[in-house]
Enzyme design. Structure first.
Site, PDB file in Angstrom:
ATOM      1  CG  LEU A  80       1.100  17.762  36.275  1.00 13.58           C
ATOM      2  CD1 LEU A  80      -0.115  18.328  36.963  1.00 13.58           C
ATOM      3  CD2 LEU A  80       1.346  18.713  35.123  1.00 13.58           C
ATOM      4  CE1 TYR A 153      13.251  19.499  33.516  1.00 12.03           C
ATOM      5  CE2 TYR A 153      13.205  20.204  31.563  1.00 12.03           C
ATOM      6  CZ  TYR A 153      12.439  20.026  32.501  1.00 12.03           C
ATOM      7  OH  TYR A 153      11.325  20.075  32.685  1.00 12.03           O
TER       8      TYR A 153
END
Ligand code: UDP
Length: 355
Positions: A80, A153
């Site tokens: 994560l 991104y």
């Protein structure tokens, strides 16, 4: 889960990560958290740290030898750790890009080397500006120029997904990819742009709620507990290996209506203040009009259903904002000495870096 395992959770002191850590510990697993505490906070592990099966290691996924050591010692990796939040990404595009590509490469390569099961977390940003209604895992990516931070991104996370999938196909890595749509709940910081913690915080302080553009853009907000439930189901399911899954809520709401709901639920006197995207994020920023997930694939495989409504999501966000206002916890500045966390191996630095 019927068998206890040793989990490595990168980014485990973050918002979603810390809720996953709580759930894994509750299921009897042992967990090592690797987090560099840039956006993660040790406060998020306050509950988890009471459990002797938690170990915390402060460090970065960019530290390949450290990643290798921790992956070798675990059975399952949940990755994560990432630079997240539109505001952070716009402010630090290069750092975000490097963390999100090189860092993930380190984690995936280590999982491959040590033949570990891995779940790699991705994002609905993958779909870019595709606003065409419910998006399934094969929906098109619609991106602007890579010189726009938001699309770099998106591209970095796509590279992560490609690595996870190709290592599975060509080298037998047992990988699963999940794409989180807007996820909300306790512990989510308002510092990186996410709309609900920002609106909740503004409402409880009686400040104007900053609605970007005309507020007609819409999103679907999932409670973090439902997101974690989906992760646990996928981690247990053998047929999740080699697959990509959307995780998100079905109920769609415009940002303007969301602001009005937050004000009403908080009993706030706040007004709405419209900001242009340029004012909010600087020139050239691009947003998507709608972002709605199709989660049929996840539901078909695991039977997953969200249990929380948007009303639950807002109630929790407002309670969290009130707790922060009362000073029950510091939502912005980490204050807990990390020595209080049970660490594994040497910890880099003794105090938390402020932000
Ligand atoms: N937004 C807003 N005011 C804020 C923060 C966000 O109107 O103070 C808008 C933002 O421009 C976007 C939506 O809310 O249209 C959701 O933003 P968020 O950053 O939470 O998620 P994402 O854009 O990644 O879906």
């Amino acid at each position: 889960m019927d068998r206890s395992s040793n989990y490595l959770v990168t980014g485990g002191a973050g918002f979603i990560g810390s809720h996953l850590v709580d759930a894994l510990l509750a299921h009897g697993h042992s967990v090592v958290v690797l987090d560099d505490l840039t956006t993660g906070r040790t406060e998020n592990l306050a509950k988890a740290q009471q459990n002797p099966r938690l170990r915390f290691r402060r460090g970065s996924v960019l530290d390949a030898p450290l990643v290798d050591e921790l992956v070798r010692e675990c059975d399952v990796v949940v990755h994560l750790a990432a630079a997240v939040g539109v505001k952070l990404i716009v402010e630090q595009p290069l750092k975000s890009f490097i963390t999100n590509t090189k860092g993930t490469e380190n984690v995936i390569e280590a999982a491959q080397r040590h033949e570990r099961r891995i779940l790699v977390t991705s994002t609905s940003e993958i779909y870019g500006k595709n606003s065409s209604g419910p998006l399934n895992e094969n929906s098109d990516r619609v991106l602007g120029s890579p010189s726009v931070a938001r699309w770099s991104y998106s591209t970095a996370k796509a590279v992560d997904e490609i690595m996870a999938v190709l290592y599975h196909r060509e080298r037998g890595l047992r990988s699963t990819v999940v794409r989180f749509f807007n996820t909300v709940g306790p512990r989510q910081s308002s510092a990186y742009g996410m709309v609900i913690p920002r609106f909740a915080r503004q409402a409880v302080r009686g400040e104007p709620l900053t609605v970007h553009a005309d507020g007609r853009q819409s999103r679907c907000f999932l409670h973090v507990s439902d997101a974690v439930a989906a992760l646990l189901l996928l981690l247990e399911h053998p047929d999740a290996v080699g697959e990509i899954f959307n995780i998100g809520a079905a109920d769609e709401i415009s940002i303007r209506e969301l602001a009005e709901r937050v004000i009403a639920r908080a009993g706030s006197v706040s007004a709405l203040e419209h900001l242009s995207y340029d004012e909010a994020y600087g020139p050239g920023f691009e947003d998507m009009e709608r972002r709605v997930p199709d989660t049929a694939k996840l539901r078909a495989l695991t039977g997953w259903q969200p249990r929380h409504t948007l009303a639950d999501v807002l109630a929790d966000a407002i309670a969290d904002a009130r707790a922060e206002l009362r000073g029950d916890r510091s939502a912005q500045v980490p204050s807990t000495p990390e020595q209080r966390l049970p660490t594994c191996g040497p910890v880099a630095g003794t105090a938390l870096a402020g932000r």
